[in-house]
Write a protein that holds these residues in place. Structure first.
Motif, short mmCIF file in Angstrom:
data_model
loop_
_atom_site.label_atom_id
_atom_site.label_comp_id
_atom_site.label_asym_id
_atom_site.label_seq_id
_atom_site.Cartn_x
_atom_site.Cartn_y
_atom_site.Cartn_z
N ALA A 141 39.36 41.96 43.45
CA ALA A 141 40.59 41.66 42.49
C ALA A 141 41.73 42.00 43.24
CB ALA A 141 40.45 42.51 41.33
N GLY A 142 41.72 42.98 43.90
CA GLY A 142 42.64 43.55 44.81
C GLY A 142 43.48 42.44 45.76
N TYR A 143 42.58 41.85 46.38
CA TYR A 143 43.01 41.02 47.40
C TYR A 143 43.76 39.78 46.77
CZ TYR A 143 42.32 36.71 50.27
OH TYR A 143 42.77 35.63 51.19
N TYR A 144 43.23 39.24 45.62
CA TYR A 144 43.80 38.04 44.89
C TYR A 144 45.37 38.58 44.49
CZ TYR A 144 39.70 35.58 45.94
OH TYR A 144 38.75 34.74 46.60
N GLU A 145 45.33 39.73 44.06
CA GLU A 145 46.77 40.19 43.57
C GLU A 145 47.60 40.32 44.87
OE1 GLU A 145 47.66 41.53 40.31
OE2 GLU A 145 45.98 39.96 40.06
N TYR A 146 47.00 40.85 45.97
CA TYR A 146 47.80 40.90 47.05
C TYR A 146 48.41 39.60 47.63
CZ TYR A 146 48.74 42.01 52.17
OH TYR A 146 49.24 42.27 53.47
N VAL A 147 47.59 38.67 47.44
CA VAL A 147 47.65 37.21 47.95
C VAL A 147 48.94 36.58 47.00
CG1 VAL A 147 47.17 34.77 47.89
CG2 VAL A 147 45.82 36.79 48.98
N LYS A 148 48.86 37.33 45.67
CA LYS A 148 49.99 36.77 45.03
C LYS A 148 51.46 37.55 44.84
CE LYS A 148 47.78 36.93 41.01
NZ LYS A 148 47.46 37.10 39.53
N GLY A 149 51.27 38.40 45.86
CA GLY A 149 52.50 39.38 45.98
C GLY A 149 52.68 40.40 45.15
N VAL A 150 51.73 40.83 44.42
CA VAL A 150 51.66 41.92 43.72
C VAL A 150 51.82 43.18 44.56
CG1 VAL A 150 50.53 43.41 41.89
CG2 VAL A 150 50.26 40.99 41.75
N ARG A 151 52.76 44.28 44.16
CA ARG A 151 52.91 45.28 44.93
C ARG A 151 53.38 46.27 43.92
NH1 ARG A 151 51.05 42.06 47.82
NH2 ARG A 151 51.41 41.33 50.02
N HIS A 152 52.74 47.45 43.71
CA HIS A 152 53.13 48.57 42.79
C HIS A 152 53.92 49.69 43.47
CE1 HIS A 152 49.97 46.82 40.22
NE2 HIS A 152 51.20 47.06 39.15
N GLY A 153 54.81 50.30 42.95
CA GLY A 153 55.45 51.38 43.14
C GLY A 153 55.05 52.83 42.94
N TYR A 154 55.56 53.95 43.32
CA TYR A 154 54.89 55.04 43.09
C TYR A 154 55.03 55.61 41.60
CZ TYR A 154 54.31 54.99 48.02
OH TYR A 154 53.86 54.55 49.33
N ASP A 155 55.46 54.73 40.78
CA ASP A 155 55.70 55.00 39.60
C ASP A 155 54.26 54.26 38.76
OD1 ASP A 155 56.07 52.48 39.90
OD2 ASP A 155 57.83 52.48 38.33
N LEU A 156 53.41 53.77 39.60
CA LEU A 156 52.21 53.39 38.95
C LEU A 156 51.38 54.46 38.25
CD1 LEU A 156 49.92 50.80 38.89
CD2 LEU A 156 49.11 51.92 40.73
#
Ligand code: KG4
Ligand code: ZN
Length: 347
Positions: free
Chosen positions: A317-332
């Motif tokens: 699942a993380g791969y498809y988020e990565y491909v879409k450009g999803v990046r979380h900050g350290y406030d996750l």
């Protein structure tokens, strides 16, 4: 979509309940390692998952499990393109251990952090062993905490058709198993003992939820089993564990199959997948395989190890988020009741 180069290697982490898990996954589908440290033996002593014990055990194990996942993959942190972690739904203290560990890895090695929805992980487990599977498809997600019937419209894009109104399917398995003296974890035990029983011996109800064709309700079924056990006790008659288990299991399977096939037919889609711990149930798999075959629908299912909680599915699942450009900050943060389709900003 971003230009992401040829291979994306992700270190994935999962600690939402009672498994401490880490995996290394390439391009969402190729699993280089999938390490799972299960706490089941520990929680069996108490008849269910004790959240405080789960968190403490995760803290003890997480570094070791991540190191083992990298070692088995023959990789170091410098080979990773991102770290993906389950941030909800789940037990808050358990989730926080994985989220904190992933943040630390991201901060120390400079790789992006990606928060993953646990149920999206379960659904994405199907991509790992079915390299040809692509959305859209219908998916039945049945785990210890969730029962959802969804159309996976695209990677990370879901239309929820139905959900449980009360107990999740796995929760019903666990509660009934406890009531008939099988203990924890109930699902696999009911699955096994049912093979010795007659599924037609007791007529347990198939619940309909009045205003929805797709929603589920399992608490009435659970009560019907408890009432049956009580009436046996009052009459001083012994009950057959195998017959109760098989009849209960059949009632759950009938409802799951009926709703799933209704969703398949009305969506017009020819691909159907299952996900979550209960998806490893042998009677459910067999019934769904037959129902799909009758309708000319291709049936996808992860192997049992990838149905129950693991980190490889989070890497997928993380791969498809990565491909879409999803990046979380350290406030996750950990979001214990995260809904499917909800992201961190809308919590
Ligand atoms: O997906 P999972 O590992 O954890 C959650 O996200 O909840 O699902 C665990 C659930 C438990 O309720 C367990 O009893 C059930 O999945 N389960 C099964 C089987 N294997 C696990 N239920 C029925 N039959 C099985 N073979
Ligand atoms: Zn799960």
């Amino acid at each position: 979509m971003e230009n992401i180069g040829e291979t994306v290697t992700i270190l994935a982490v999962e600690t939402s309940c009672d498994e401490t898990a880490a995996a290394v996954v390439v391009n969402g589908r190729e699993v280089l390692s999938n390490v799972i440290s299960s706490q089941i033996d520990l929680h069996t002593l108490y008849g269910g998952v004790v959240p405080e014990i789960a968190s403490r055990k995760h803290i003890e194990k997480i570094n070791q499990v991540m190191a083992e996942a990298l070692a088995q993959a023959g990789k170091g942190l410098s080979d990773m393109d991102a770290v993906a972690v389950t941030y909800g739904p789940g037990l808050v203290g358990a989730l926080l251990v994985g989220v904190s560990a992933a943040k630390a890895v991201s901060f120390a090695s400079g790789i992006p952090l990606i928060g993953v929805h646990h149920i999206e992980g379960h659904i994405s487990a199907n991509y790992i062993e079915n390299r040809d599977l692509e959305p859209p498809f219908v998916c039945l997600v049945v785990s210890g905490g969730h029962s959802h019937l969804v159309v996976v419209k695209d990677y990370g894009e879901y239309e929820i058709l139905g959900r449980t109104r009360d107990d999740a399917a796995g929760e019903a398995f666990d509660k009934v198993a406890r009531a008939i003296g099988l203990g924890y974890p109930g699902g696999p035990k009911i699955d096994k003992v049912s093979r010795e029983g007659n599924p037609e011996s007791i007529a347990f109800p198939r619940a309909k939820v009045g205003d929805s064709d797709y929603d589920f309700s399992f608490s009435g079924l659970k009560s019907a089993v408890l009432n049956y056990l009580n009436s046996c006790e009052m009459k001083g008659e012994p009950f057959s564990q195998a017959d109760v288990a098989a009849s209960f299991q059949k009632a759950v399977v009938d409802v799951l199959v009926e709703h799933s096939m209704h969703a398949v037919e009305s969506s017009g889609l020819k691909k159907f997948a299952i996900a979550g711990g209960v998806a490893s149930n042998s009677a459910l798999r067999e019934a769904l395989a037959g129902a799909c075959e009758e309708r000319g629908v291709t049936f996808y299912h992860p192997s049992p190890l990838l149905c129950t909680d693991n980190a490889a599915m989070i890497g997928a699942a993380g791969y498809y988020e990565y491909v879409k450009g999803v990046r979380h900050g350290y406030d996750l943060n950990a979001v214990p009741n995260l809904k499917l389709g909800q992201d961190m900003k809308s919590c």
